[in-house]
Design an enzyme around this catalytic site. Structure first.
Site, short mmCIF file in Angstrom:
data_model
loop_
_atom_site.label_atom_id
_atom_site.label_comp_id
_atom_site.label_asym_id
_atom_site.label_seq_id
_atom_site.Cartn_x
_atom_site.Cartn_y
_atom_site.Cartn_z
N CYS A 323 -7.68 -2.78 5.34
CA CYS A 323 -7.33 -2.79 3.91
C CYS A 323 -6.00 -2.07 3.63
O CYS A 323 -5.13 -2.59 2.91
CB CYS A 323 -8.45 -2.21 3.07
SG CYS A 323 -8.81 -0.46 3.34
N HIS A 379 -11.59 2.15 0.26
CA HIS A 379 -11.06 0.77 0.28
C HIS A 379 -9.95 0.65 -0.74
O HIS A 379 -9.96 1.35 -1.77
CB HIS A 379 -12.17 -0.23 -0.03
CG HIS A 379 -11.76 -1.66 0.16
ND1 HIS A 379 -11.40 -2.18 1.38
CD2 HIS A 379 -11.62 -2.67 -0.74
CE1 HIS A 379 -11.08 -3.46 1.22
NE2 HIS A 379 -11.21 -3.77 -0.05
N HIS A 391 -7.18 -8.49 -1.13
CA HIS A 391 -7.41 -7.37 -0.22
C HIS A 391 -7.84 -7.90 1.14
O HIS A 391 -8.07 -9.10 1.31
CB HIS A 391 -8.50 -6.45 -0.79
CG HIS A 391 -9.84 -7.11 -0.92
ND1 HIS A 391 -11.02 -6.48 -0.65
CD2 HIS A 391 -10.19 -8.38 -1.28
CE1 HIS A 391 -12.04 -7.30 -0.85
NE2 HIS A 391 -11.56 -8.45 -1.24
#
Length: 420
Positions: A323, A379, A391
């Site tokens: 990420c 995240h 993402h």
């Protein structure tokens, strides 16, 4: 003997008279199935996700991904394979954590009544919520209304809320600046039934398969010479304006009813390959975005070119990403000077403004999240607008666009950083 036989039949008939209500109660309230949306579905999804049957993140909505996960689980465990999470399936999945569903639970926001019977309305009413998987006259009416405003493109009205209808609903929600869920709730239905409801329109800042198809068409006509990414950035805006100018349309950079009609007609005027004037989202002039921030457009354009690349822990491209590696790649290639940081590291960069209210987010903001089991940032992604982000995550199979409007990401949103 005859009297005993008659008495036995009478008892059976009495039992059968009540059986449909009991069966309906079990089917409707103790069984989770496609179209349901509540905390029981979310708990089911979390367990399926934890056991690697469900690849996407929990949302609280029982759609086709959840149904497929249930089917696979039932197959592996030797259960009856029907794609529905009844007591036997949930007991096998949850084990010692299994608990029965309260018969008064809410389904799609409506308090259930175990003695209620299914409704059979012939038209959409203001209190209805329609979901993927639904069937009937209400769905037919929905499809016709969407077709009248050019969102629904299938040739016939089917009465089944499948992928085509879901896509039409998502386009309607995007055009009207509503959360893009693919679910037609009361607010959406009320707007769809109102006078002067908008025709299907594509705006700068939008993203989706229909945007990519529009870019492909502009490319074939000689107005768009960049890669089709599915993001309506400044390059696409410039190409649309060039197309509109050449074809005698109002030059506003927006693809509405008239522009779309000419774009896909046989007598459309073709342009030259350089009509879009630039291959960079950072350019100025007629290709600048209506948002007024070409840096944001450039970063989002770069992000969209990476869709489909696989997730790999510790990777920062160009072939795979985790990420924070994905965010780093997009920032670096859009001209932002930054080190390769973790998701928590990016959330602590002091020179970038901090946004804490999800309703204040703007396209290009770096959005970060915790998990259900931790309060720490774990995240990060890039906000696209309309309640969506792009993402890289294991649950999405790598780089993908996901909704932040409900479920896991809505529940675990911590904040955002505004880079531009």
């Amino acid at each position: 003997m005859f009297k005993k036989l008659v008495a036995g039949i009478s008892v059976c008939l009495a039992v059968l008279a009540f059986a449909p209500f009991s069966a309906m109660a079990v089917s409707r309230y103790e069984v989770l199935q496609i179209g349901d949306r509540d905390e029981w579905v979310e708990a089911l999804q979390e367990k399926l996700h934890e056991t690697d049957y469900l690849k996407c993140n929990p949302t609280g909505y029982f759609g086709t991904d959840t149904q497929n996960a249930v089917v696979q689980f039932q197959t592996d465990k030797g259960l009856v394979v029907d794609g529905k999470a009844g007591p036997d399936t949930r007991r096998a999945l949850f084990g010692d954590d299994y608990s029965e569903i309260d018969s008064s639970r809410e389904v799609n926001g409506i308090k259930s009544d175990a003695t209620a019977s299914p409704s059979s309305s012939s038209d959409i009413n203001s209190g209805t919520t329609l979901n993927p998987g639904d069937k009937g006259s209400e769905v037919s009416d929905l499809q016709q209304r969407l077709k009248d405003r050019e969102y629904y493109e299938y040739s016939s009205i089917t009465g089944y809320y499948g992928p085509v209808t879901t896509e039409a609903v998502e386009k309607f929600q995007r055009t009207n600046n509503l959360p893009i869920t693919g679910i037609m709730d009361a607010e959406c239905l009320s707007l769809l039934k109102s006078e002067g409801v908008k025709y299907y329109t594509m705006y700068p800042g939008d993203s989706g398969d229909d945007i990519k198809a529009m870019q492909d068409r502009l490319n074939a006509l000689g107005y768009f010479d960049a890669t089709s990414t599915g993001y309506f950035g400044s390059i696409t805006t410039g190409a649309v304006k060039s197309f509109q100018d050449a074809n005698g349309l109002s030059v506003d950079g927006v693809v509405g009813k008239d522009t779309r009609r000419v774009l896909y007609s046989d007598d459309v005027k073709k342009g030259s390959s350089g009509s879009s004037e630039s291959s960079s989202e950072g350019s100025s002039g007629s290709s600048s975005s209506s948002s007024g921030n070409s840096d944001v457009d450039r970063m989002i354009e770069i992000a969209h070119t990476q869709i489909g690349k696989p997730y790999s822990y510790g990777s920062s491209g160009p072939n795979s990403y985790d990420c924070s590696g994905f965010v780093y790649y997009c920032l670096k290639n859009s001209g932002v000077a930054t080190s390769r940081l973790s998701s928590a590291g990016y959330s602590n960069v002091s020179r970038w403004d901090t946004i804490t209210n999800v309703n204040s987010l703007q396209a290009g903001d770096l959005v970060y999240f915790k998990s259900d089991k931790s309060s720490s940032v774990g995240h990060i992604g890039i906000y696209l607008g309309g309640g969506s982000m792009i993402h890289s995550a294991p649950s999405s199979g790598g780089v993908a666009v996901s909704s932040m409007s409900s479920g896991y990401y809505a529940r675990n949103f911590l904040g955002a950083k505004r880079v531009f």
